[in-house]
Design a protein around this motif. Structure first.
Motif, mmCIF file in Angstrom:
data_model
loop_
_atom_site.group_PDB
_atom_site.id
_atom_site.type_symbol
_atom_site.label_atom_id
_atom_site.label_comp_id
_atom_site.label_asym_id
_atom_site.label_seq_id
_atom_site.Cartn_x
_atom_site.Cartn_y
_atom_site.Cartn_z
ATOM 1 N N PRO A 43 0.827 -1.211 0.000
ATOM 2 C CA PRO A 43 0.000 0.000 0.000
ATOM 3 C C PRO A 43 0.859 1.258 0.000
ATOM 4 N N ASN A 44 0.231 2.394 -0.228
ATOM 5 C CA ASN A 44 0.947 3.666 -0.154
ATOM 6 C C ASN A 44 1.589 3.814 1.223
ATOM 7 N N HIS A 193 0.367 -0.921 -8.224
ATOM 8 C CA HIS A 193 -0.859 -1.179 -7.471
ATOM 9 C C HIS A 193 -1.814 -2.064 -8.265
ATOM 10 N N ALA A 209 4.624 -4.121 3.875
ATOM 11 C CA ALA A 209 3.643 -3.317 4.613
ATOM 12 C C ALA A 209 4.354 -2.718 5.811
ATOM 13 N N LEU A 279 -4.616 -8.357 -0.102
ATOM 14 C CA LEU A 279 -5.407 -7.617 0.875
ATOM 15 C C LEU A 279 -5.328 -8.270 2.247
ATOM 16 N N THR A 282 -1.718 -7.428 3.686
ATOM 17 C CA THR A 282 -1.477 -6.027 4.032
ATOM 18 C C THR A 282 -2.431 -5.548 5.121
ATOM 19 N N GLU A 283 -3.665 -6.038 5.116
ATOM 20 C CA GLU A 283 -4.614 -5.628 6.153
ATOM 21 C C GLU A 283 -4.212 -6.208 7.510
ATOM 22 N N THR A 286 -1.277 -4.090 8.704
ATOM 23 C CA THR A 286 -1.684 -2.744 9.108
ATOM 24 C C THR A 286 -2.416 -2.757 10.450
#
Length: 288
Positions: A43-44, A193, A209, A279, A282-283, A286
């Motif tokens: 992700p950014n 992306h 991440a 997803l 990275t989720e 995060t």
């Protein structure tokens, strides 16, 4: 540095970069083989662009060991820099020059450049060769950025979000260019992306991440390792749709066969996509 490291186009161990209280890169390890297309996903703010900048020698590192084409980027000579091409997220060439003038001008910076006319055609700007840059659309300017990244015939090409602003047809044309360069032996590091782009182009992928490497492997290997089960969907005789998430889809289908007389209406078996895996990885990171 080990003999194995010398066989790699890019060798990174324990890479760290801090901006004040923010840790942009937190101990990343990477090994990119010569001639492979390697995708760096995240992700950014994950640390992708900072990592690419360090590999290119545009940014210093706080800690870690880095070798790119056998040299430390922080001490890269002009000859070394001529072997590394790069396409940044945001670039712009002199607005008053034409496409052909710009590509020819940049070609003079390199000892063994590709043919400017060939490169212009490769990126799909042949009809715009005599157009001034200020008249190009955003997508066409992005194609010019790619042309300037490959004009030197680099051994290693660093691509940071290269297809931003491309329409679907232009993106597919760019993919063909990357495959051509890879077939010629160019090592390519790609940040993107677009998960479809990464899966289509990259031999191996790394997911980062919060500055850390959370997964690495071939696209199919990542789906197998981090994807969980499959979803079996069908339609009941009364017309009601049903779906079941299961780790044993074959068994579920076999049970359905025993229940239905003939074909199973609306039967589909869907396994996790690379996007699902990305997803999830990275989720989870995060959320920590």
């Amino acid at each position: 540095m080990t003999a194995h490291a010398n066989e790699l186009a890019v060798y990174v161990r324990g890479l760290r970069k801090q901006y004040g209280d923010v840790t942009a890169v937190d101990g990343i390890d990477l090994g990119i083989r010569r001639g492979e297309v390697f995708g760096l996903l995240g992700p950014n703010g994950a640390g992708k662009s900072t990592t690419v900048e360090i590999l290119q020698g545009h940014r210093s590192r706080d800690a870690g060991e880095v070798s790119v084409l056998g040299a430390d980027p922080a001490q890269g000579t002009r000859a070394w820099r001529s072997r590394v091409g790069i396409v940044w997220q945001d670039e712009s060439a002199p607005a008053e020059l034409t496409v052909a003038e710009t590509v020819r001008h940049f070609a003079r910076y390199y000892p063994r450049p590709r043919d400017p006319g060939e490169v212009i055609e490769l990126v799909g700007l042949g009809p715009k060769a005599d157009s001034r840059i200020k008249t190009l659309s955003g997508g066409q300017r992005r194609r010019l950025d790619v042309a300037l990244g490959v004009i030197g015939g680099p051994e290693l090409l660093l691509l940071d979000e290269p297809t931003t602003g491309f329409d679907p047809a232009a993106r597919r044309q760019f993919w063909d260019l990357i495959r051509l360069l890879a077939d010629e032996g160019t090592t390519i590091l790609l940040t993107t992306h677009y998960l479809e782009e990464a899966e289509s182009l990259a031999h191996r992928l790394a997911v980062v991440a919060r500055g850390r490497l959370v997964a690495e492997g071939e696209p199919g290997e990542l789906r197998e390792r981090y994807g969980s089960g499959a979803t079996v969907s069908w339609t009941e005789p009364d017309g009601a749709p049903r779906a079941e998430h299961t780790a044993t889809p074959t068994r579920t289908v076999a049970e359905l066969i025993s229940r239905f007389d003939g074909e199973i209406p609306g039967l589909t078996v869907t396994r996790p996509t690379l996007e699902d895996v990305y997803l999830r990885l990275t989720e989870q990171e995060t959320a920590r």
